[in-house]
Enzyme design. Structure first.
Site, PDB file in Angstrom:
ATOM      1  N   VAL A  11       3.482   2.547  -3.610  1.00 44.66           N
ATOM      2  CA  VAL A  11       4.836   2.703  -4.149  1.00 44.66           C
ATOM      3  C   VAL A  11       4.945   4.008  -4.942  1.00 44.66           C
ATOM      4  CG1 VAL A  11       6.514   1.692  -5.749  1.00 44.66           C
ATOM      5  CG2 VAL A  11       5.288   0.235  -4.139  1.00 44.66           C
ATOM      6  N   THR A 121       6.454  -4.455  -8.828  1.00 39.91           N
ATOM      7  CA  THR A 121       7.081  -5.778  -8.706  1.00 39.91           C
ATOM      8  C   THR A 121       6.639  -6.638  -9.884  1.00 39.91           C
ATOM      9  OG1 THR A 121       7.088  -5.549  -6.319  1.00 39.91           O
ATOM     10  CG2 THR A 121       7.281  -7.783  -7.185  1.00 39.91           C
ATOM     11  N   GLU A 151      11.225  -1.761  -5.474  1.00 42.41           N
ATOM     12  CA  GLU A 151      10.969  -0.984  -4.267  1.00 42.41           C
ATOM     13  C   GLU A 151      11.032  -1.884  -3.033  1.00 42.41           C
ATOM     14  OE1 GLU A 151      10.442   2.406  -3.923  1.00 42.41           O
ATOM     15  OE2 GLU A 151      10.805   1.551  -1.952  1.00 42.41           O
ATOM     16  N   GLU A 155       4.926  -0.607   4.276  1.00 42.20           N
ATOM     17  CA  GLU A 155       3.780   0.224   4.642  1.00 42.20           C
ATOM     18  C   GLU A 155       3.956   0.622   6.109  1.00 42.20           C
ATOM     19  OE1 GLU A 155      -0.048  -1.432   3.737  1.00 42.20           O
ATOM     20  OE2 GLU A 155       0.620  -2.078   1.777  1.00 42.20           O
ATOM     21  N   LYS A 204      14.079  -8.486  -6.072  1.00 42.71           N
ATOM     22  CA  LYS A 204      12.849  -8.100  -5.381  1.00 42.71           C
ATOM     23  C   LYS A 204      12.067  -9.321  -4.881  1.00 42.71           C
ATOM     24  CE  LYS A 204       9.251  -5.992  -3.946  1.00 42.71           C
ATOM     25  NZ  LYS A 204       9.209  -5.131  -2.788  1.00 42.71           N
ATOM     26  N   LYS A 251       9.921 -12.742  14.503  1.00 48.91           N
ATOM     27  CA  LYS A 251       8.845 -12.570  15.471  1.00 48.91           C
ATOM     28  C   LYS A 251       7.724 -13.544  15.124  1.00 48.91           C
ATOM     29  CE  LYS A 251       7.084  -8.974  18.357  1.00 48.91           C
ATOM     30  NZ  LYS A 251       6.572 -10.086  19.135  1.00 48.91           N
ATOM     31  N   GLY A 257       0.726 -11.245   6.471  1.00 48.57           N
ATOM     32  CA  GLY A 257      -0.342 -10.841   5.550  1.00 48.57           C
ATOM     33  C   GLY A 257       0.167  -9.708   4.699  1.00 48.57           C
ATOM     34  N   CYS A 260       2.060  -7.923  -0.146  1.00 51.24           N
ATOM     35  CA  CYS A 260       3.319  -8.292  -0.806  1.00 51.24           C
ATOM     36  C   CYS A 260       3.789  -9.725  -0.567  1.00 51.24           C
ATOM     37  CB  CYS A 260       4.404  -7.320  -0.396  1.00 51.24           C
ATOM     38  SG  CYS A 260       3.918  -5.623  -0.705  1.00 51.24           S
TER      39      CYS A 260
END
Ligand code: UGA
Length: 430
Positions: A11, A121, A151, A155, A204, A251, A257, A260
């Site tokens: 971040v 966070t 944020e 990734e 968040k 999906k 994983g 976050c």
């Protein structure tokens, strides 16, 4: 504006580099001098497509600086962004130690009123707590105003997400401080959502937990599809056309994983417990995900009568493509399970091999190509939907493996094509 970003993890570094690119003078600070040395040499400690090029551009333009020197960093800045980690503690709550350490350094270092932005966070109420912590310790007449600015970048697409994000959330209890941060982001044409400070903190967690919920939901539906003969991909397409549902994050696979979703869902549950509030849905989201991570190995056990000594090739280790991050990656659980069953485990990943090597050493065989990993294997397990994995020619499974048995944990192959190539094929919810 002169901005200090504290913490050069995902971040912090991406934020710092992007803020410099839109015209601000940014110093990125980290207590790790090794990280700073690496950054000064032009290399990024994290793998993120396009980041090093953007770093180089802004360092050359004298807009981006790196330091591990506190005096140098905290000197006369307009505002400070805190972007340090808030890892999970044993009870699932967020560990605020690093945020508190930064707060104490701010209190000792600043010589004028300063706006402090928390990007990390953090649980609801943290900004208020940190504001008190700093203001009780600053010099005579010096005050800070806290702004919560969570944020939402992912990734692997962090730069694009920063420049083209869906929204910028600015939570503040001071109109002026909020306006100031809004001004920083004004070169970006992204909708701004202004809220009070606690709502921003909650946005968040609620956003991440909702996305995790969508994934667990579709995974549970996928398992039911398998039993009833429906196809989860067709179901997801049919559902996604309804704008109220949306077609993203539906999906099915072997679970979420990363650093976050698991951590933030647990932290929200912990917050609910603290306030004696219910968390039935969130509990179920984690439970379904735990079960889902075992789906592939369950299928392997159902297929092979005796798995002892069989050679398994795992294709993809990172928790998702375009990153070398293996935190909470489903691949790790799969490796553990297969090893405990006495399977010979061979693995391939384009960039995450080194990280996995640190955990398993010589208990696992590491390969730099898919061809090498599946050679003479009894089964191939597709775990991360890397381009190489998706595009690997099907006929090669037949040519190179002992027997072409493929367990597809990300539904990247077509069952129809697999059948045509005479591959024994299993996927999720189809
Ligand atoms: C996530 C959020 O998407 C970001 O908005 C947020 O800023 C970030 O967490 C964070 O809090 O820092 P990230 O963890 O990088 O981003 O990755 P995602 O692309 O969201 O994927 C998370 C996991 O969900 C992966 O394991 C992925 O394979 C899985 N997933 C995702 C599915 O299984 N199905 C889907 O439909 C989507």
């Amino acid at each position: 504006m002169k901005i200090l970003v504290v913490g050069t993890g995902y971040v912090g570094l991406v934020t710092g580099v992007c803020l410099s690119d839109i015209g601000h003078e940014v110093t990125c600070f980290d207590i790790s001098s090794e990280k700073i040395d690496l950054l000064k040499s032009g290399r990024s400690p994290i793998y993120e497509p396009g980041l090093e090029q953007l770093m180089e551009k802004n360092v050359k333009a004298n807009k981006l600086f790196f330091t591990s020197n506190v005096q140098e960093a905290y000197q006369s800045v307009d505002c400070i962004f805190i972007a340090v980690g808030t890892p999970e503690t044993r009870d699932g709550s967020a560990d605020l130690t690093y945020v508190e350490e930064v707060a104490l350094t701010i209190a000792e270092s600043i010589k004028q009123d300063t706006i402090v932005v928390i990007k990390s966070t953090v649980p609801v109420g943290t900004n208020d707590y940190i504001e008190r912590l700093i203001n009780e310790r600053t010099g005579e007449g010096i005050k800070v105003h806290l702004v919560s600015n969570p944020e939402f970048l992912r990734e692997g697409s962090a730069i694009k997400d920063t420049f083209e994000g869906s929204r910028i959330v600015i939570g503040s209890n001071s109109q002026e401080a909020g306006d100031f941060i809004e001004e920083i982001y004004s070169p970006l044409s992204i909708p701004i959502v202004r809220t009070d400070i606690r709502s921003a903190e909650m946005i968040k967690y609620a956003s991440n937990a909702f996305l995790a919920t969508k994934i667990s939901f579709i995974n549970e539906v996928a398992n039911l599809c398998e039993k009833t003969g429906a196809n989860v991909e067709e179901v997801a397409v049919g559902m996604g056309f309804d704008k109220r549902i949306g077609n993203q994050f539906l999906k099915a696979g072997i679970g979420f994983g990363g650093s976050c979703f698991p951590k933030d869902t647990k932290a929200l549950i912990s917050l609910a417990n603290e306030y004696d509030s219910s968390s039935y849905i969130l509990d179920a989201v984690l439970k379904v995900n735990d079960i889902q991570k075992k789906r592939l190995v369950e299928k392997v056990k159902d297929y092979f009568i005796d798995i002892q000594g069989k050679k398994a090739a795992i294709l993809g280790l990172a928790f998702k493509p375009n990153t070398n991050d293996i935190r909470e990656a489903p691949s790790l659980e799969l490796i553990d399970e297969l090893l405990s069953l006495g399977t010979e485990v061979h693995v391939y990943d384009p960039i995450a091999l080194e990280n996995v090597k640190e955990i398993y050493g010589d208990r696992v065989y590491f390969h730099h190509s898919i061809d090498e990993a599946i050679e003479n294997a009894d089964m191939a397990l597709l775990v991360t939907e890397w381009r190489e994995v998706k595009g690997f020619p099907l006929k090669k499974y037949k040519e190179l493996m002992k027997r072409p048995v493929v367990f597809d944990g990300r539904n990247v192959l077509s069952p129809f094509d697999a059948k045509k190539e005479e591959i024994t094929y299993f996927s999720i919810g189809r």
